[in-house]
Write a protein that holds these residues in place. Structure first.
Motif, PDB file in Angstrom:
ATOM      1  N   ARG A   1      50.065 -70.111  -3.796  1.00  0.00           N
ATOM      2  CA  ARG A   1      50.882 -68.747  -3.411  1.00  0.00           C
ATOM      3  C   ARG A   1      51.565 -68.020  -4.414  1.00  0.00           C
ATOM      4  O   ARG A   1      52.147 -68.595  -5.287  1.00  0.00           O
ATOM      5  CB  ARG A   1      52.116 -69.444  -2.520  1.00  0.00           C
ATOM      6  N   LEU A   2      51.208 -66.932  -4.577  1.00  0.00           N
ATOM      7  CA  LEU A   2      51.843 -65.870  -5.687  1.00  0.00           C
ATOM      8  C   LEU A   2      52.475 -64.987  -4.965  1.00  0.00           C
ATOM      9  O   LEU A   2      52.114 -64.444  -3.672  1.00  0.00           O
ATOM     10  CB  LEU A   2      50.604 -65.251  -6.334  1.00  0.00           C
TER      11      LEU A   2
ATOM     12  N   MET B   1      48.809 -59.113  -8.633  1.00  0.00           N
ATOM     13  CA  MET B   1      48.783 -57.860  -9.350  1.00  0.00           C
ATOM     14  C   MET B   1      48.310 -58.080 -10.709  1.00  0.00           C
ATOM     15  O   MET B   1      47.322 -57.466 -11.284  1.00  0.00           O
ATOM     16  CB  MET B   1      49.732 -56.788  -9.033  1.00  0.00           C
ATOM     17  N   VAL B   2      49.087 -58.803 -11.349  1.00  0.00           N
ATOM     18  CA  VAL B   2      49.028 -59.102 -12.815  1.00  0.00           C
ATOM     19  C   VAL B   2      47.762 -59.942 -13.003  1.00  0.00           C
ATOM     20  O   VAL B   2      46.972 -59.678 -13.908  1.00  0.00           O
ATOM     21  CB  VAL B   2      50.151 -60.080 -13.324  1.00  0.00           C
TER      22      VAL B   2
ATOM     23  N   ASP C   1      44.922 -59.809 -10.918  1.00  0.00           N
ATOM     24  CA  ASP C   1      44.047 -58.858 -10.813  1.00  0.00           C
ATOM     25  C   ASP C   1      43.963 -57.853 -11.906  1.00  0.00           C
ATOM     26  O   ASP C   1      42.815 -57.686 -12.293  1.00  0.00           O
ATOM     27  CB  ASP C   1      44.320 -57.978  -9.275  1.00  0.00           C
ATOM     28  N   LEU C   2      44.949 -57.402 -12.428  1.00  0.00           N
ATOM     29  CA  LEU C   2      44.801 -56.756 -13.796  1.00  0.00           C
ATOM     30  C   LEU C   2      44.042 -57.526 -14.827  1.00  0.00           C
ATOM     31  O   LEU C   2      43.035 -56.812 -15.428  1.00  0.00           O
ATOM     32  CB  LEU C   2      46.109 -56.102 -14.070  1.00  0.00           C
ATOM     33  N   MET C   3      44.350 -58.601 -15.182  1.00  0.00           N
ATOM     34  CA  MET C   3      43.897 -59.288 -16.192  1.00  0.00           C
ATOM     35  C   MET C   3      42.467 -59.537 -15.900  1.00  0.00           C
ATOM     36  O   MET C   3      41.619 -59.582 -16.828  1.00  0.00           O
ATOM     37  CB  MET C   3      44.472 -60.999 -16.145  1.00  0.00           C
ATOM     38  N   THR C   4      42.066 -59.898 -14.754  1.00  0.00           N
ATOM     39  CA  THR C   4      40.598 -60.031 -14.219  1.00  0.00           C
ATOM     40  C   THR C   4      39.864 -58.682 -14.570  1.00  0.00           C
ATOM     41  O   THR C   4      38.726 -58.878 -15.296  1.00  0.00           O
ATOM     42  CB  THR C   4      40.554 -60.370 -12.810  1.00  0.00           C
ATOM     43  N   ILE C   5      40.325 -57.574 -14.127  1.00  0.00           N
ATOM     44  CA  ILE C   5      39.813 -56.294 -14.486  1.00  0.00           C
ATOM     45  C   ILE C   5      39.311 -56.188 -16.080  1.00  0.00           C
ATOM     46  O   ILE C   5      38.604 -55.910 -16.350  1.00  0.00           O
ATOM     47  CB  ILE C   5      40.438 -55.423 -13.662  1.00  0.00           C
ATOM     48  N   THR C   6      40.628 -56.402 -16.794  1.00  0.00           N
ATOM     49  CA  THR C   6      40.532 -56.179 -18.231  1.00  0.00           C
ATOM     50  C   THR C   6      39.492 -57.058 -18.867  1.00  0.00           C
ATOM     51  O   THR C   6      38.852 -56.682 -19.601  1.00  0.00           O
ATOM     52  CB  THR C   6      42.096 -56.657 -18.665  1.00  0.00           C
ATOM     53  N   HIS C   7      39.485 -58.408 -18.608  1.00  0.00           N
ATOM     54  CA  HIS C   7      38.474 -59.284 -18.853  1.00  0.00           C
ATOM     55  C   HIS C   7      36.948 -58.733 -18.728  1.00  0.00           C
ATOM     56  O   HIS C   7      36.309 -58.778 -19.467  1.00  0.00           O
ATOM     57  CB  HIS C   7      38.909 -60.585 -18.642  1.00  0.00           C
TER      58      HIS C   7
END
Length: 63
Positions: free
Chosen positions: A19-20, A26-27, A29-35
């Motif tokens: 549970r987030l 959002m963080v 998701d952004l980390m996944t996109i950046t990676h």
């Protein structure tokens, strides 16, 4: 998706029910996109290096 699985006698089991908060999600998701973008740029850099080496090997020596 669940209905499709049930109609074929299957069961969907979710193992990660972390549970987030919306901010944490959002963080992540952004980390996944950046990676993903970083890995893609690294792959393009390697491709460009291989292409340059192949072009140099294909050129006749200058005299």
């Amino acid at each position: 998706m669940r209905d499709y699985a049930q109609s074929h006698g299957c069961e969907i089991l979710v193992l990660d029910q972390e549970r987030l908060s919306p901010e944490q999600e959002m963080v992540q998701d952004l980390m996944t996109i950046t990676h993903g973008c970083s890995a893609r740029l690294h792959g393009l850099r390697n491709y460009r290096k291989q292409l340059d080496e192949a072009l140099k090997a294909a050129q006749p020596p200058c005299t």
